[in-house]
Design a protein around this motif. Sequence first.
Motif, PDB file in Angstrom:
ATOM      1  N   ARG A  53       0.832  -1.290   0.015  1.00  0.00           N
ATOM      2  CA  ARG A  53      -0.052   0.224  -0.127  1.00  0.00           C
ATOM      3  C   ARG A  53       0.897   1.278  -0.107  1.00  0.00           C
ATOM      4  NH1 ARG A  53      -5.276  -0.251   3.339  1.00  0.00           N
ATOM      5  NH2 ARG A  53      -6.035  -2.426   2.505  1.00  0.00           N
ATOM      6  N   LYS A  54       0.472   2.324  -0.770  1.00  0.00           N
ATOM      7  CA  LYS A  54       1.257   3.470  -0.651  1.00  0.00           C
ATOM      8  C   LYS A  54       1.181   4.215   0.381  1.00  0.00           C
ATOM      9  CE  LYS A  54       1.989   7.664  -3.721  1.00  0.00           C
ATOM     10  NZ  LYS A  54       1.682   8.342  -5.062  1.00  0.00           N
ATOM     11  N   VAL A  55       2.534   4.544   0.865  1.00  0.00           N
ATOM     12  CA  VAL A  55       2.791   5.504   1.806  1.00  0.00           C
ATOM     13  C   VAL A  55       3.332   6.839   1.436  1.00  0.00           C
ATOM     14  CG1 VAL A  55       4.847   4.564   2.573  1.00  0.00           C
ATOM     15  CG2 VAL A  55       3.180   5.144   4.630  1.00  0.00           C
ATOM     16  N   GLY A  56       4.092   6.632   0.399  1.00  0.00           N
ATOM     17  CA  GLY A  56       4.540   7.949   0.125  1.00  0.00           C
ATOM     18  C   GLY A  56       4.876   8.083  -1.137  1.00  0.00           C
ATOM     19  N   GLY A  57       5.394   9.242  -1.910  1.00  0.00           N
ATOM     20  CA  GLY A  57       5.528   9.432  -3.292  1.00  0.00           C
ATOM     21  C   GLY A  57       6.711  10.456  -3.259  1.00  0.00           C
ATOM     22  N   ILE A  58       7.356  10.616  -4.661  1.00  0.00           N
ATOM     23  CA  ILE A  58       8.282  11.571  -4.956  1.00  0.00           C
ATOM     24  C   ILE A  58       7.980  12.428  -6.360  1.00  0.00           C
ATOM     25  CG2 ILE A  58      10.571  11.878  -5.476  1.00  0.00           C
ATOM     26  CD1 ILE A  58      10.598   9.190  -3.529  1.00  0.00           C
ATOM     27  N   LEU A  59       8.154  13.489  -6.462  1.00  0.00           N
ATOM     28  CA  LEU A  59       8.107  14.301  -7.365  1.00  0.00           C
ATOM     29  C   LEU A  59       9.133  15.255  -7.747  1.00  0.00           C
ATOM     30  CD1 LEU A  59       4.095  15.031  -7.457  1.00  0.00           C
ATOM     31  CD2 LEU A  59       5.373  13.427  -9.015  1.00  0.00           C
ATOM     32  N   THR A  60       9.637  15.262  -8.963  1.00  0.00           N
ATOM     33  CA  THR A  60      10.729  16.126  -9.340  1.00  0.00           C
ATOM     34  C   THR A  60      10.367  17.092 -10.377  1.00  0.00           C
ATOM     35  OG1 THR A  60      11.819  14.515 -10.536  1.00  0.00           O
ATOM     36  CG2 THR A  60      12.513  14.739  -8.418  1.00  0.00           C
ATOM     37  N   GLU A  61      10.706  18.376 -10.218  1.00  0.00           N
ATOM     38  CA  GLU A  61      10.320  19.339 -11.335  1.00  0.00           C
ATOM     39  C   GLU A  61      11.851  19.819 -11.768  1.00  0.00           C
ATOM     40  OE1 GLU A  61       7.849  22.353 -11.512  1.00  0.00           O
ATOM     41  OE2 GLU A  61       6.124  21.175 -10.370  1.00  0.00           O
ATOM     42  N   LEU A  62      12.251  20.048 -13.031  1.00  0.00           N
ATOM     43  CA  LEU A  62      13.502  20.373 -13.412  1.00  0.00           C
ATOM     44  C   LEU A  62      13.660  21.861 -14.182  1.00  0.00           C
ATOM     45  CD1 LEU A  62      16.485  19.303 -14.114  1.00  0.00           C
ATOM     46  CD2 LEU A  62      15.445  18.132 -16.089  1.00  0.00           C
ATOM     47  N   SER A  63      14.466  22.429 -13.796  1.00  0.00           N
ATOM     48  CA  SER A  63      14.834  23.818 -14.603  1.00  0.00           C
ATOM     49  C   SER A  63      16.284  23.463 -15.152  1.00  0.00           C
ATOM     50  CB  SER A  63      14.826  24.936 -13.909  1.00  0.00           C
ATOM     51  OG  SER A  63      15.313  26.245 -14.622  1.00  0.00           O
ATOM     52  N   ALA A  64      16.359  23.348 -16.598  1.00  0.00           N
ATOM     53  CA  ALA A  64      17.502  23.033 -17.334  1.00  0.00           C
ATOM     54  C   ALA A  64      17.715  23.691 -18.571  1.00  0.00           C
ATOM     55  CB  ALA A  64      17.743  21.508 -17.110  1.00  0.00           C
ATOM     56  N   ASN A  65      18.854  23.772 -19.340  1.00  0.00           N
ATOM     57  CA  ASN A  65      18.895  23.834 -20.533  1.00  0.00           C
ATOM     58  C   ASN A  65      19.683  22.691 -21.082  1.00  0.00           C
ATOM     59  OD1 ASN A  65      21.742  24.262 -20.354  1.00  0.00           O
ATOM     60  ND2 ASN A  65      21.795  26.397 -20.171  1.00  0.00           N
ATOM     61  N   VAL A  66      19.862  22.653 -22.270  1.00  0.00           N
ATOM     62  CA  VAL A  66      20.538  21.565 -23.129  1.00  0.00           C
ATOM     63  C   VAL A  66      21.743  20.992 -22.225  1.00  0.00           C
ATOM     64  CG1 VAL A  66      21.508  20.654 -25.180  1.00  0.00           C
ATOM     65  CG2 VAL A  66      19.617  22.093 -25.160  1.00  0.00           C
ATOM     66  N   GLU A  67      22.517  22.003 -21.726  1.00  0.00           N
ATOM     67  CA  GLU A  67      23.764  21.636 -21.153  1.00  0.00           C
ATOM     68  C   GLU A  67      24.155  21.333 -19.563  1.00  0.00           C
ATOM     69  OE1 GLU A  67      26.462  24.759 -22.334  1.00  0.00           O
ATOM     70  OE2 GLU A  67      26.176  24.281 -24.334  1.00  0.00           O
ATOM     71  N   ARG A  68      23.133  21.911 -19.047  1.00  0.00           N
ATOM     72  CA  ARG A  68      23.169  21.801 -17.549  1.00  0.00           C
ATOM     73  C   ARG A  68      21.681  22.058 -16.874  1.00  0.00           C
ATOM     74  NH1 ARG A  68      23.772  26.266 -13.976  1.00  0.00           N
ATOM     75  NH2 ARG A  68      23.521  28.239 -15.047  1.00  0.00           N
ATOM     76  N   VAL A  69      21.798  21.444 -15.658  1.00  0.00           N
ATOM     77  CA  VAL A  69      20.706  21.572 -14.810  1.00  0.00           C
ATOM     78  C   VAL A  69      20.774  23.074 -13.905  1.00  0.00           C
ATOM     79  CG1 VAL A  69      19.497  20.656 -12.907  1.00  0.00           C
ATOM     80  CG2 VAL A  69      20.283  19.115 -14.442  1.00  0.00           C
ATOM     81  N   HIS A  70      19.812  23.751 -14.045  1.00  0.00           N
ATOM     82  CA  HIS A  70      19.836  25.009 -13.071  1.00  0.00           C
ATOM     83  C   HIS A  70      19.290  24.548 -11.622  1.00  0.00           C
ATOM     84  CE1 HIS A  70      20.204  27.282 -16.724  1.00  0.00           C
ATOM     85  NE2 HIS A  70      19.196  26.973 -17.363  1.00  0.00           N
TER      86      HIS A  70
END
Length: 195
Positions: A53-70
């Motif tokens: 049964r689900k007890v937790g969850g994770i979400l990720t949002e990304l800000s990046a360009n082609v070369e790197r993650v901001h």
Amino acid sequence: KSLTLSVILRPEIAPARAPEITLVAAVALAQTLGDSGVEASIKWPNDVEIAGRKVGGILTELSANVERVHFVVLGIGVNLNNEATDFPAEIAGIATSVALNRGSPVHRALFAAALFAKLEQWLDLWTEQGFEPVRKAWKSLASTLGQEVLVRADNRELRGVAEDIDSSGALLLRVGDRLERVFSGDVEQVRSRKS
């Protein structure tokens, strides 16, 4: 009753590696739950479960360009002190909380502190050694691997056996005689019908 939090990370990685962070966080959360007295497992890619049964969850949002993650915003939610009656009818059969499983309440601030410490430990290891240690730990906690599953992704459904995750965290799904790499989607374990 629940703990929800967001962490802003600024890893110096290529954008293609950003999905690994979800699996890093899943390992940290599952291990923190284990340290708090309940055995947790991970359902690919971002759900943490207790006894299926689900007890937790994770979400990720990304800000990046082609070369790197901001930056990456890592969101984590976990049901700590919820009672069975707190869950709406549509999820009551698939959701749970730590307190329901261990029979005693959870101190939210102490749990949050333990989770942050575990997350920092895993992020440091990931930064220093790459994804392989995370992959190994994730596999030891996985509920998905070895199971027949239905994957809904990219406007299609795939049914097969979840064999492994690869070096990028993608699910390797055996569909007949071919191996499909699944990068995202909803996974549901296929339960055998009993007559």
